[in-house]
Design a protein around this motif. Sequence first.
Motif, PDB file in Angstrom:
ATOM      1  N   ASP A  38      12.468  -5.726   1.414  1.00  0.00           N
ATOM      2  CA  ASP A  38      11.412  -5.764   2.431  1.00  0.00           C
ATOM      3  C   ASP A  38      11.753  -4.919   3.656  1.00  0.00           C
ATOM      4  N   LYS A  41      10.293  -1.479   3.452  1.00  0.00           N
ATOM      5  CA  LYS A  41       8.828  -1.343   3.453  1.00  0.00           C
ATOM      6  C   LYS A  41       8.368  -1.131   4.888  1.00  0.00           C
ATOM      7  N   PRO A  43       6.705   1.965   7.831  1.00  0.00           N
ATOM      8  CA  PRO A  43       5.769   3.094   7.868  1.00  0.00           C
ATOM      9  C   PRO A  43       6.367   4.404   7.362  1.00  0.00           C
ATOM     10  N   LYS A  46       6.064   4.371   3.557  1.00  0.00           N
ATOM     11  CA  LYS A  46       4.728   4.100   3.009  1.00  0.00           C
ATOM     12  C   LYS A  46       4.050   5.413   2.629  1.00  0.00           C
ATOM     13  N   ASP A  48       0.763   7.444   2.152  1.00  0.00           N
ATOM     14  CA  ASP A  48      -0.658   7.509   2.498  1.00  0.00           C
ATOM     15  C   ASP A  48      -1.421   8.138   1.341  1.00  0.00           C
ATOM     16  N   CYS A  50      -2.978   6.329  -1.060  1.00  0.00           N
ATOM     17  CA  CYS A  50      -3.037   5.416  -2.202  1.00  0.00           C
ATOM     18  C   CYS A  50      -3.959   4.252  -1.846  1.00  0.00           C
ATOM     19  N   SER A  52      -3.676   1.315  -3.082  1.00  0.00           N
ATOM     20  CA  SER A  52      -2.775   0.169  -2.990  1.00  0.00           C
ATOM     21  C   SER A  52      -1.706   0.458  -1.945  1.00  0.00           C
ATOM     22  N   GLN A  53      -0.952  -0.580  -1.617  1.00  0.00           N
ATOM     23  CA  GLN A  53       0.206  -0.401  -0.753  1.00  0.00           C
ATOM     24  C   GLN A  53       1.319   0.199  -1.616  1.00  0.00           C
ATOM     25  N   VAL A  54       1.887   1.321  -1.188  1.00  0.00           N
ATOM     26  CA  VAL A  54       2.953   1.981  -1.947  1.00  0.00           C
ATOM     27  C   VAL A  54       4.043   2.424  -0.976  1.00  0.00           C
ATOM     28  N   TRP A  55       5.292   2.134  -1.377  1.00  0.00           N
ATOM     29  CA  TRP A  55       6.448   2.573  -0.605  1.00  0.00           C
ATOM     30  C   TRP A  55       7.403   3.296  -1.535  1.00  0.00           C
ATOM     31  N   SER A  75       4.906  -1.310  -5.163  1.00  0.00           N
ATOM     32  CA  SER A  75       3.488  -1.385  -4.822  1.00  0.00           C
ATOM     33  C   SER A  75       3.039  -2.828  -4.971  1.00  0.00           C
ATOM     34  N   ASP A  76       1.935  -3.136  -4.310  1.00  0.00           N
ATOM     35  CA  ASP A  76       1.372  -4.481  -4.444  1.00  0.00           C
ATOM     36  C   ASP A  76       0.443  -4.583  -5.657  1.00  0.00           C
TER      37      ASP A  76
END
Length: 139
Positions: A38, A41, A43, A46, A48, A50, A52-55, A75-76
Motif C-alpha cells: 500500500d 500506491k 500518485p 499511479k 493515468d 486507465c 481502473s485504478q492502476v499502479w 489494479s482494483d
Amino acid sequence: MASEAFEEIVETFEFLEDWEDRYRHVIDMGKAMAPLDDALKVPATKVDGCASQVWLHPEIEGSGPQGVFRFQGESDAMIVRGLIAILHDLYSGLTNAEVLKVDAPTELARLGLNEHLSAQRSNGVRAMVERIRLLAAAA
C-alpha cells in the motif's frame, strides 16, 4: 522481441482456443501476482488513462541502457491485474534498451487481446505500456 515468460503465455493462449478460457486464464494470472504494498500506491506510481485504478512500481537493477527492468503492479479490477501480469511477463528481465525495442501492440496481438478488450481496457493497456517505456527510458 519478448521474454521467455511471455512466449509461454503465447503458447498457453494457443492451447486455450475458447476466449472465455483465455479470459479466465488472464484473471488467474492477476490473482497469482503478489499484491503491491500500500505504501507504493502513491500518485507517482499511479497510471493515468486507465478506467481502473492502476499502479506500476519500477524495480530497475543498474542504470542506463543495460539496466535490468522489472516492475510490480496492481489494479482494483481483476482483469486489469491479469493484464498487468501479462505486461510483467512481456517486459520483466529485459534491459532498459530492450524494453524500448518491444513492439507491444504486435506482441499483445499474438494473444488476440485486441479483439476482446473494450475500448477503455485497450486505452488502459496503452497507458501502461507508455508508462513502462517512460520508466525504462528514464533509467
